[in-house]
Design a protein around this motif. Structure first.
Motif, PDB file in Angstrom:
ATOM      1  N   ARG A   1      16.620  12.745 -54.441  1.00  0.00           N
ATOM      2  CA  ARG A   1      16.228  13.010 -52.991  1.00  0.00           C
ATOM      3  C   ARG A   1      15.017  12.581 -52.589  1.00  0.00           C
ATOM      4  N   TYR A   2      15.077  12.149 -51.493  1.00  0.00           N
ATOM      5  CA  TYR A   2      13.802  11.585 -50.715  1.00  0.00           C
ATOM      6  C   TYR A   2      13.959  11.624 -49.381  1.00  0.00           C
TER       7      TYR A   2
ATOM      8  N   GLU B   1      24.186  10.661 -49.027  1.00  0.00           N
ATOM      9  CA  GLU B   1      24.225  11.559 -48.020  1.00  0.00           C
ATOM     10  C   GLU B   1      22.864  11.231 -47.273  1.00  0.00           C
ATOM     11  N   TRP B   2      23.000  11.430 -46.015  1.00  0.00           N
ATOM     12  CA  TRP B   2      21.817  11.415 -44.984  1.00  0.00           C
ATOM     13  C   TRP B   2      21.724  12.538 -44.291  1.00  0.00           C
TER      14      TRP B   2
ATOM     15  N   ASP C   1      23.533  11.029 -55.408  1.00  0.00           N
ATOM     16  CA  ASP C   1      24.014  11.725 -56.602  1.00  0.00           C
ATOM     17  C   ASP C   1      24.781  10.661 -57.648  1.00  0.00           C
TER      18      ASP C   1
ATOM     19  N   SER D   1      19.882  11.527 -50.073  1.00  0.00           N
ATOM     20  CA  SER D   1      20.315  12.071 -51.403  1.00  0.00           C
ATOM     21  C   SER D   1      21.288  11.129 -51.870  1.00  0.00           C
TER      22      SER D   1
ATOM     23  N   ASP E   1      11.368  14.518 -43.042  1.00  0.00           N
ATOM     24  CA  ASP E   1      12.345  15.600 -42.727  1.00  0.00           C
ATOM     25  C   ASP E   1      12.145  16.222 -41.369  1.00  0.00           C
TER      26      ASP E   1
ATOM     27  N   LYS F   1      15.584  12.908 -46.241  1.00  0.00           N
ATOM     28  CA  LYS F   1      17.297  13.167 -45.689  1.00  0.00           C
ATOM     29  C   LYS F   1      17.838  12.445 -46.568  1.00  0.00           C
TER      30      LYS F   1
END
Length: 240
Positions: free
Chosen positions: A140-141, A154-155, A147, A145, A239, A143
């Motif tokens: 995660r960084y 994901e954003w 996996d 992510s 964020d 917004k």
């Protein structure tokens, strides 16, 4: 009793039976399972019934060309695609990558080169298979992510469908967000040193990533450093 893993299944799609036979022989010699389809419509049917691990897809075919097959496969999922093209034209190559292909080879080609590129893509897709020893927490960084087990990006909580190569590039940048990667460094990390891919191909993948994230508000997910290369964009860590 030791169970041997099933060989990875490769679908070869080309209207030229000689090319199909050549590739099927080379793939089976490399320990892979090979399936054939003579045109685009047959290819879509085979994907449904056999669920191959990768598709080698000719662009110029009757009934349904490879670009349309790629569009339909991409609409349904992220099955890896390696394009074959007889058109020695950079626009066609870039178009193929932007549609979601993971790599391409121009005819005439060496069967050994095609197998090498197939193996490189399969190595990148290996992260999709569940494995306890590879289990890691999502990266995660801000917004963003990623996996690695589910191959999910994901954003801000919204999923973004990425190809294998797109996920690999973004994962590389996100793992070292302060580092600027040259195009050559990106190619080497994804495929290994000496792999014959042009800078334009890397640029096409990056452009595709920006477009996908941009549609859901992830503008500037990748930053260009003029004359150097690419790094994770500063907004990915914001964020707010």
């Amino acid at each position: 009793m030791i169970l041997c893993p099933m060989p990875r299944a490769i679908l070869v799609v080309d209207d030229d039976p000689h090319i199909r036979q050549l590739l099927v022989f080379a793939l089976r010699k490399a320990g892979l399972e090979a399936i054939e389809a003579e045109d685009g419509q047959a290819a879509l049917a085979v994907v449904t019934t056999h669920a191959p691990d990768l598709v080698i897809l000719d662009i110029n075919m009757p009934r349904m060309d490879g670009l349309e097959v790629c569009r339909r496969l991409r609409a349904a999922g992220d099955l890896p695609i390696l394009f074959l093209s007889s058109r020695d034209d950079e626009i066609d190559r870039v178009l193929g990558i932007e549609l979601g292909a993971d790599d391409y080879v121009v005819k005439p080609f060496s069967p050994r080169e095609v197998v090498a590129r197939v193996m490189a893509i399969l190595r990148r897709t290996a992260a999709r298979a569940p494995a306890v020893e590879r289990a890691t927490a999502p990266l995660r960084y801000g917004k963003l992510s990623l996996d690695h087990e589910s191959w999910r990006a994901e954003w801000a909580g919204m999923q973004v469908e990425l190809t294998v190569t797109e996920f690999g590039i973004l994962n590389m940048l996100a793992a070292m967000p302060s580092k600027v990667f040259s195009r050559d460094a990106i190619i080497d990390r994804l495929h290994g040193p000496g792999f014959a891919i042009t800078d334009r191909t890397v640029d096409s993948h990056v452009r595709n990533l920006r477009a996908k994230f941009g549609r859901i508000g992830g503008t500037d997910v990748i930053e260009t450093r003029a004359g150097i290369g690419y790094r994770l964009g500063s907004c990915a860590g914001d964020d707010g």
